[in-house]
Motif scaffolding. Sequence first.
Motif, PDB file in Angstrom:
ATOM      1  N   GLU A  88      29.366 -26.289   5.436  1.00  0.00           N
ATOM      2  CA  GLU A  88      30.572 -26.123   4.721  1.00  0.00           C
ATOM      3  C   GLU A  88      30.249 -24.779   3.647  1.00  0.00           C
ATOM      4  N   ASP A  89      29.362 -24.743   3.333  1.00  0.00           N
ATOM      5  CA  ASP A  89      28.931 -23.552   2.162  1.00  0.00           C
ATOM      6  C   ASP A  89      28.687 -22.136   2.974  1.00  0.00           C
ATOM      7  N   GLN A  90      28.539 -22.170   4.287  1.00  0.00           N
ATOM      8  CA  GLN A  90      28.317 -21.022   5.172  1.00  0.00           C
ATOM      9  C   GLN A  90      29.689 -20.385   5.608  1.00  0.00           C
ATOM     10  N   TRP A  91      30.788 -21.040   5.588  1.00  0.00           N
ATOM     11  CA  TRP A  91      31.903 -20.502   6.091  1.00  0.00           C
ATOM     12  C   TRP A  91      32.487 -19.356   5.534  1.00  0.00           C
ATOM     13  N   PRO A  92      32.517 -19.088   3.975  1.00  0.00           N
ATOM     14  CA  PRO A  92      32.866 -17.855   3.400  1.00  0.00           C
ATOM     15  C   PRO A  92      32.138 -16.558   3.851  1.00  0.00           C
ATOM     16  N   ALA A  93      30.657 -16.941   3.828  1.00  0.00           N
ATOM     17  CA  ALA A  93      29.963 -15.628   4.474  1.00  0.00           C
ATOM     18  C   ALA A  93      30.364 -15.198   6.059  1.00  0.00           C
ATOM     19  N   ALA A  94      30.539 -16.311   6.876  1.00  0.00           N
ATOM     20  CA  ALA A  94      30.889 -16.175   8.191  1.00  0.00           C
ATOM     21  C   ALA A  94      32.054 -15.408   8.316  1.00  0.00           C
ATOM     22  N   ARG A  95      33.087 -15.811   7.565  1.00  0.00           N
ATOM     23  CA  ARG A  95      34.356 -15.042   7.726  1.00  0.00           C
ATOM     24  C   ARG A  95      34.291 -13.616   7.098  1.00  0.00           C
ATOM     25  N   GLN A  96      33.366 -13.425   6.336  1.00  0.00           N
ATOM     26  CA  GLN A  96      33.099 -12.127   5.625  1.00  0.00           C
ATOM     27  C   GLN A  96      32.578 -11.171   6.827  1.00  0.00           C
ATOM     28  N   TRP A  97      31.603 -11.700   7.164  1.00  0.00           N
ATOM     29  CA  TRP A  97      30.811 -10.903   8.193  1.00  0.00           C
ATOM     30  C   TRP A  97      31.310 -10.738   9.609  1.00  0.00           C
ATOM     31  N   LEU A  98      31.821 -11.664  10.184  1.00  0.00           N
ATOM     32  CA  LEU A  98      32.011 -11.824  11.419  1.00  0.00           C
ATOM     33  C   LEU A  98      33.630 -11.707  11.875  1.00  0.00           C
ATOM     34  N   THR A  99      34.608 -11.649  10.931  1.00  0.00           N
ATOM     35  CA  THR A  99      35.884 -11.726  11.273  1.00  0.00           C
ATOM     36  C   THR A  99      36.541 -10.256  10.641  1.00  0.00           C
ATOM     37  N   LEU A 100      37.577  -9.955  11.183  1.00  0.00           N
ATOM     38  CA  LEU A 100      38.798  -9.166  10.527  1.00  0.00           C
ATOM     39  C   LEU A 100      39.883  -9.578  10.565  1.00  0.00           C
ATOM     40  N   ASN A 101      40.889  -9.006   9.645  1.00  0.00           N
ATOM     41  CA  ASN A 101      42.278  -9.529   9.688  1.00  0.00           C
ATOM     42  C   ASN A 101      43.057  -8.258  10.398  1.00  0.00           C
ATOM     43  N   VAL A 102      44.319  -8.703  10.560  1.00  0.00           N
ATOM     44  CA  VAL A 102      45.136  -7.559  11.587  1.00  0.00           C
ATOM     45  C   VAL A 102      45.179  -6.071  11.002  1.00  0.00           C
ATOM     46  N   ASP A 103      45.229  -6.089   9.739  1.00  0.00           N
ATOM     47  CA  ASP A 103      44.975  -4.586   9.265  1.00  0.00           C
ATOM     48  C   ASP A 103      43.694  -3.871   9.460  1.00  0.00           C
ATOM     49  N   GLN A 104      42.783  -4.825   9.534  1.00  0.00           N
ATOM     50  CA  GLN A 104      41.404  -4.026   9.636  1.00  0.00           C
ATOM     51  C   GLN A 104      41.020  -3.757  11.122  1.00  0.00           C
ATOM     52  N   CYS A 105      41.925  -4.348  12.114  1.00  0.00           N
ATOM     53  CA  CYS A 105      41.364  -4.465  13.493  1.00  0.00           C
ATOM     54  C   CYS A 105      41.369  -2.956  13.903  1.00  0.00           C
ATOM     55  N   ARG A 106      40.701  -2.450  14.629  1.00  0.00           N
ATOM     56  CA  ARG A 106      40.599  -1.170  15.119  1.00  0.00           C
ATOM     57  C   ARG A 106      41.505  -0.979  16.371  1.00  0.00           C
ATOM     58  N   GLY A 107      42.082  -2.074  16.851  1.00  0.00           N
ATOM     59  CA  GLY A 107      43.061  -2.136  17.999  1.00  0.00           C
ATOM     60  C   GLY A 107      42.281  -1.417  19.145  1.00  0.00           C
ATOM     61  N   GLN A 108      43.192  -0.814  20.058  1.00  0.00           N
ATOM     62  CA  GLN A 108      42.632   0.064  21.187  1.00  0.00           C
ATOM     63  C   GLN A 108      41.613   1.316  20.905  1.00  0.00           C
ATOM     64  N   SER A 109      41.414   1.467  19.791  1.00  0.00           N
ATOM     65  CA  SER A 109      40.295   2.338  19.373  1.00  0.00           C
ATOM     66  C   SER A 109      39.068   1.894  19.234  1.00  0.00           C
ATOM     67  N   CYS A 110      39.024   0.419  19.300  1.00  0.00           N
ATOM     68  CA  CYS A 110      37.729  -0.039  19.312  1.00  0.00           C
ATOM     69  C   CYS A 110      36.819   0.047  20.465  1.00  0.00           C
ATOM     70  N   SER A 111      35.549   0.214  20.309  1.00  0.00           N
ATOM     71  CA  SER A 111      34.753   0.528  21.519  1.00  0.00           C
ATOM     72  C   SER A 111      34.446  -1.276  22.259  1.00  0.00           C
ATOM     73  N   HIS A 112      34.890  -2.319  21.507  1.00  0.00           N
ATOM     74  CA  HIS A 112      34.846  -3.680  22.172  1.00  0.00           C
ATOM     75  C   HIS A 112      36.256  -4.155  22.510  1.00  0.00           C
ATOM     76  N   PHE A 113      37.158  -3.291  22.541  1.00  0.00           N
ATOM     77  CA  PHE A 113      38.544  -3.911  22.730  1.00  0.00           C
ATOM     78  C   PHE A 113      38.706  -4.595  24.064  1.00  0.00           C
ATOM     79  N   GLU A 114      38.151  -4.301  25.180  1.00  0.00           N
ATOM     80  CA  GLU A 114      38.324  -4.935  26.624  1.00  0.00           C
ATOM     81  C   GLU A 114      37.511  -6.304  26.615  1.00  0.00           C
ATOM     82  N   SER A 115      36.266  -6.325  25.798  1.00  0.00           N
ATOM     83  CA  SER A 115      35.514  -7.552  25.673  1.00  0.00           C
ATOM     84  C   SER A 115      35.957  -8.476  24.508  1.00  0.00           C
ATOM     85  N   CYS A 116      37.085  -7.957  23.633  1.00  0.00           N
ATOM     86  CA  CYS A 116      37.288  -8.716  22.295  1.00  0.00           C
ATOM     87  C   CYS A 116      37.920 -10.134  22.435  1.00  0.00           C
ATOM     88  N   HIS A 117      37.453 -11.129  21.823  1.00  0.00           N
ATOM     89  CA  HIS A 117      37.801 -12.364  22.071  1.00  0.00           C
ATOM     90  C   HIS A 117      39.256 -12.406  21.721  1.00  0.00           C
TER      91      HIS A 117
END
Length: 192
Positions: free
Chosen positions: A105-134
């Motif tokens: 439970e105490d690891q979730w804030p760090a996981a979200r901080q370091w592993l996820t982005l919100n819609v405004d932070q997402c690089r969209g099609q300019s991202c080098s991982h766009f084709e493999s994006c989950h």
Amino acid sequence: MVTFQPPDVRALLGAGSPSARIRDLSDVPVSFDTLRTCLLHELRTLVPGLRRLNVLKGCENYICRWRLDDGLQAGVPWIVQHWQIIAATLQQVGNGEVTSLPLLEDQWPAARQWLTLNVDQCRGQSCSHFESCHFQRARAQAQQSDVLLINHTLLLSDQRLFEKGMGALLPLADAVIVDEAHQLPDLLVRLN
């Protein structure tokens, strides 16, 4: 597309709150994920012909491959420390949902901080991982759905994603069912 009568849908939605009784569930408060799972099960039971029934979550619910690689290259301690767990989970589960990680439970804030982005932070099609994006893979599955279950925020973020060059989030639909629709005006004000 499979069609069904409105009374079936109303039976699924219950009283409109996460603690609502849904058919044979007891009156116990449940998380949105639990409610979503129950709704999917009930829809499959009520409409057996449904083949493509999907849940789509916002991009902040999926591990961002760009963020993960960037963190590994930068030597972010939390990512380095949890790398084996992250890699094994991505290989086993494959959907990239951050909640699939076996964390305390105490690891979730760090996981979200370091592993996820919100819609405004997402690089969209300019991202080098766009084709493999989950998130992009989940969106592609959503486009093929007969029934798609999403939350308010995702419903309203469709235009923002489209403007970032990511295409339409939601497929064309004959009908949209919005639970807790009375919250939409306030959410629209907050998002714009």
